[in-house]
Design a protein around this motif. Structure first.
Motif, PDB file in Angstrom:
ATOM      1  N   GLU A 194      16.297   7.193  -6.900  1.00  0.00           N
ATOM      2  CA  GLU A 194      16.540   6.526  -5.619  1.00  0.00           C
ATOM      3  C   GLU A 194      15.895   7.232  -4.433  1.00  0.00           C
ATOM      4  N   ASP A 195      15.755   8.554  -4.519  1.00  0.00           N
ATOM      5  CA  ASP A 195      15.149   9.283  -3.398  1.00  0.00           C
ATOM      6  C   ASP A 195      13.673   9.608  -3.640  1.00  0.00           C
ATOM      7  N   GLY A 196      13.052   8.933  -4.616  1.00  0.00           N
ATOM      8  CA  GLY A 196      11.617   9.046  -4.844  1.00  0.00           C
ATOM      9  C   GLY A 196      11.166  10.259  -5.625  1.00  0.00           C
ATOM     10  N   THR A 197      12.085  11.014  -6.193  1.00  0.00           N
ATOM     11  CA  THR A 197      11.700  12.205  -6.942  1.00  0.00           C
ATOM     12  C   THR A 197      11.599  11.925  -8.430  1.00  0.00           C
ATOM     13  N   PHE A 198      10.794  12.747  -9.108  1.00  0.00           N
ATOM     14  CA  PHE A 198      10.653  12.644 -10.558  1.00  0.00           C
ATOM     15  C   PHE A 198      10.455  14.033 -11.144  1.00  0.00           C
ATOM     16  N   VAL A 199      10.771  14.156 -12.437  1.00  0.00           N
ATOM     17  CA  VAL A 199      10.562  15.392 -13.190  1.00  0.00           C
ATOM     18  C   VAL A 199      10.113  15.006 -14.586  1.00  0.00           C
ATOM     19  N   ILE A 200       9.062  15.669 -15.075  1.00  0.00           N
ATOM     20  CA  ILE A 200       8.632  15.518 -16.462  1.00  0.00           C
ATOM     21  C   ILE A 200       8.651  16.916 -17.067  1.00  0.00           C
ATOM     22  N   ASP A 201       9.444  17.092 -18.131  1.00  0.00           N
ATOM     23  CA  ASP A 201       9.640  18.400 -18.757  1.00  0.00           C
ATOM     24  C   ASP A 201       8.917  18.498 -20.097  1.00  0.00           C
ATOM     25  N   LYS A 233       0.851  -1.181   0.000  1.00  0.00           N
ATOM     26  CA  LYS A 233       0.000   0.000   0.000  1.00  0.00           C
ATOM     27  C   LYS A 233       0.892   1.238   0.000  1.00  0.00           C
ATOM     28  N   LEU A 234       0.705   2.046  -1.005  1.00  0.00           N
ATOM     29  CA  LEU A 234       1.508   3.251  -1.122  1.00  0.00           C
ATOM     30  C   LEU A 234       0.654   4.467  -0.842  1.00  0.00           C
ATOM     31  N   THR A 235       1.159   5.281  -0.018  1.00  0.00           N
ATOM     32  CA  THR A 235       0.552   6.587   0.182  1.00  0.00           C
ATOM     33  C   THR A 235       1.474   7.578  -0.498  1.00  0.00           C
ATOM     34  N   THR A 236       0.966   8.211  -1.484  1.00  0.00           N
ATOM     35  CA  THR A 236       1.834   9.118  -2.220  1.00  0.00           C
ATOM     36  C   THR A 236       1.711  10.527  -1.672  1.00  0.00           C
ATOM     37  N   SER A 237       2.832  11.059  -1.467  1.00  0.00           N
ATOM     38  CA  SER A 237       2.901  12.438  -1.018  1.00  0.00           C
ATOM     39  C   SER A 237       3.536  13.206  -2.158  1.00  0.00           C
ATOM     40  N   LEU A 238       2.705  13.898  -2.895  1.00  0.00           N
ATOM     41  CA  LEU A 238       3.202  14.572  -4.085  1.00  0.00           C
ATOM     42  C   LEU A 238       3.190  16.076  -3.901  1.00  0.00           C
ATOM     43  N   TYR A 267      -3.920  17.565 -17.084  1.00  0.00           N
ATOM     44  CA  TYR A 267      -3.306  16.244 -17.105  1.00  0.00           C
ATOM     45  C   TYR A 267      -3.835  15.378 -15.973  1.00  0.00           C
ATOM     46  N   LEU A 268      -3.726  14.070 -16.183  1.00  0.00           N
ATOM     47  CA  LEU A 268      -3.977  13.075 -15.158  1.00  0.00           C
ATOM     48  C   LEU A 268      -2.635  12.404 -14.881  1.00  0.00           C
ATOM     49  N   LEU A 269      -2.231  12.391 -13.613  1.00  0.00           N
ATOM     50  CA  LEU A 269      -0.965  11.793 -13.212  1.00  0.00           C
ATOM     51  C   LEU A 269      -1.240  10.460 -12.544  1.00  0.00           C
ATOM     52  N   LYS A 270      -0.586   9.402 -13.024  1.00  0.00           N
ATOM     53  CA  LYS A 270      -0.763   8.067 -12.459  1.00  0.00           C
ATOM     54  C   LYS A 270       0.595   7.551 -11.979  1.00  0.00           C
ATOM     55  N   ILE A 271       0.608   7.057 -10.742  1.00  0.00           N
ATOM     56  CA  ILE A 271       1.828   6.480 -10.179  1.00  0.00           C
ATOM     57  C   ILE A 271       1.570   5.026  -9.862  1.00  0.00           C
ATOM     58  N   SER A 272       2.412   4.150 -10.373  1.00  0.00           N
ATOM     59  CA  SER A 272       2.251   2.713 -10.119  1.00  0.00           C
ATOM     60  C   SER A 272       3.587   2.124  -9.688  1.00  0.00           C
ATOM     61  N   PHE A 273       3.481   1.042  -8.920  1.00  0.00           N
ATOM     62  CA  PHE A 273       4.666   0.404  -8.377  1.00  0.00           C
ATOM     63  C   PHE A 273       4.692  -1.037  -8.789  1.00  0.00           C
ATOM     64  N   ASN A 275       6.329   9.023  -1.572  1.00  0.00           N
ATOM     65  CA  ASN A 275       6.670   8.380  -0.300  1.00  0.00           C
ATOM     66  C   ASN A 275       5.701   7.242  -0.024  1.00  0.00           C
ATOM     67  N   ASP A 276       6.122   6.253   0.775  1.00  0.00           N
ATOM     68  CA  ASP A 276       5.218   5.192   1.208  1.00  0.00           C
ATOM     69  C   ASP A 276       4.506   5.619   2.499  1.00  0.00           C
ATOM     70  N   GLU A 277       3.740   4.701   3.085  1.00  0.00           N
ATOM     71  CA  GLU A 277       2.969   5.044   4.282  1.00  0.00           C
ATOM     72  C   GLU A 277       3.841   5.367   5.490  1.00  0.00           C
ATOM     73  N   ASN A 278       5.113   4.971   5.441  1.00  0.00           N
ATOM     74  CA  ASN A 278       6.059   5.290   6.514  1.00  0.00           C
ATOM     75  C   ASN A 278       6.899   6.521   6.194  1.00  0.00           C
ATOM     76  N   LYS A 279       6.478   7.254   5.159  1.00  0.00           N
ATOM     77  CA  LYS A 279       7.149   8.471   4.710  1.00  0.00           C
ATOM     78  C   LYS A 279       8.563   8.212   4.213  1.00  0.00           C
ATOM     79  N   GLN A 280       8.799   6.996   3.726  1.00  0.00           N
ATOM     80  CA  GLN A 280      10.073   6.645   3.116  1.00  0.00           C
ATOM     81  C   GLN A 280       9.957   6.806   1.599  1.00  0.00           C
ATOM     82  N   PRO A 281      11.012   7.265   0.930  1.00  0.00           N
ATOM     83  CA  PRO A 281      10.957   7.437  -0.521  1.00  0.00           C
ATOM     84  C   PRO A 281      10.734   6.104  -1.236  1.00  0.00           C
TER      85      PRO A 281
END
Length: 79
Positions: free
Chosen positions: A59-66, A4-9, A73-79, A29-35
């Motif tokens: 590695e630190d959970g960040t992303f950039v789309i230029d 279970k991922l809780t995304t903090s965007l 837009y609709l943003l979808k995050i999957s793991f 971030n996940d539910e434990n606030k880890q990247p």
């Protein structure tokens, strides 16, 4: 196993005055606030259901789309 991922965007929209280019960046971030590294981030136009762009988090959970247009837009995050 379900993860279970809780995304903090946090989206940082930057619009340059000369090129009029939009970028979206965030942090996952996940539910434990880890990247969460290496999850898929897909961006789709709301009026056009085909994917516009995508990337993976680093590695630190960040992303950039230029180089985006100024549309909805609709943003979808999957793991």
């Amino acid at each position: 196993m379900n993860i279970k991922l809780t995304t903090s965007l946090i989206f940082l929209f930057s619009l340059t005055s000369l090129a009029q280019q939009l970028s979206i960046s965030g942090h996952v971030n996940d539910e434990n606030k880890q990247p969460v590294a290496f999850c898929n981030v897909t961006l789709t136009e709301v009026l056009n259901t085909s994917a516009v762009s995508g990337t993976t988090t680093n590695e630190d959970g960040t992303f950039v789309i230029d180089n985006l247009k100024l549309v909805d837009y609709l943003l979808k995050i999957s793991f």
